[in-house]
Scaffold this motif. Structure first.
Motif, short mmCIF file in Angstrom:
data_model
loop_
_atom_site.label_atom_id
_atom_site.label_comp_id
_atom_site.label_asym_id
_atom_site.label_seq_id
_atom_site.Cartn_x
_atom_site.Cartn_y
_atom_site.Cartn_z
N THR A 1 2.16 -6.96 -3.63
CA THR A 1 2.57 -5.56 -3.71
C THR A 1 1.98 -4.92 -4.96
OG1 THR A 1 4.63 -6.02 -2.53
CG2 THR A 1 4.55 -4.00 -3.85
N ARG A 2 2.06 -5.62 -6.09
CA ARG A 2 1.51 -5.10 -7.35
C ARG A 2 0.02 -4.87 -7.28
NH1 ARG A 2 4.31 -9.45 -9.75
NH2 ARG A 2 2.29 -10.30 -10.34
N ALA A 3 -0.67 -5.58 -6.41
CA ALA A 3 -2.13 -5.47 -6.31
C ALA A 3 -2.57 -4.20 -5.58
CB ALA A 3 -2.70 -6.69 -5.60
N CYS A 4 -1.64 -3.52 -4.93
CA CYS A 4 -1.97 -2.32 -4.15
C CYS A 4 -1.38 -1.07 -4.77
CB CYS A 4 -1.41 -2.46 -2.73
SG CYS A 4 -2.02 -3.87 -1.84
N PRO A 5 -2.05 0.06 -4.64
CA PRO A 5 -1.46 1.30 -5.14
C PRO A 5 -0.28 1.73 -4.27
CG PRO A 5 -3.48 1.78 -3.95
CD PRO A 5 -3.36 0.28 -4.02
N LEU A 6 0.66 2.44 -4.86
CA LEU A 6 1.75 3.05 -4.10
C LEU A 6 1.23 4.40 -3.62
CD1 LEU A 6 4.66 3.12 -3.08
CD2 LEU A 6 5.31 4.11 -5.28
N GLU A 7 1.10 4.55 -2.31
CA GLU A 7 0.49 5.74 -1.74
C GLU A 7 1.53 6.64 -1.09
OE1 GLU A 7 -3.76 3.84 -0.45
OE2 GLU A 7 -2.10 3.66 0.96
#
Length: 99
Positions: free
Chosen positions: A28-34
């Protein structure tokens, strides 16, 4: 060109990966919050440009214009014939079927 008042969808990155919560799972931390939000344009804009919208609830949101007249594209998947048999079997067991 999208016109003022058109129903559209905008996109923005709320949090880049570097700002995600440290207690979140690693993937989860590896992806941006969109964010993707639908609403009505407050002024003319073009796809790919920053645009401001007003949502159905009255919120004013700014993001990159990604779609004009967005539709829902999700489904519950393909037809599964076995599901029909389950209902018939269950009714039979509950209301006079197997002993």
């Amino acid at each position: 060109m999208a016109k003022k008042g058109d129903f559209v969808m905008v996109y923005d990155v709320v949090l880049p990966p570097s700002e995600r919560a440290p207690q979140a799972p690693e993937d989860t931390r590896a992806c941006p919050l969109e964010m993707r939000v639908r609403g009505f344009l407050t002024e003319d804009s073009e796809i790919g440009q920053q645009a401001t919208i007003e949502t159905l609830t009255g919120r004013v949101v700014t993001g990159k214009l990604v779609e004009v007249a967005p539709t829902y594209s999700h489904s519950f998947g393909k037809h599964v014939p076995e599901i029909f048999v389950i209902g018939k079997q269950l009714r039979s067991m509950l209301f006079g079927g197997g002993k």
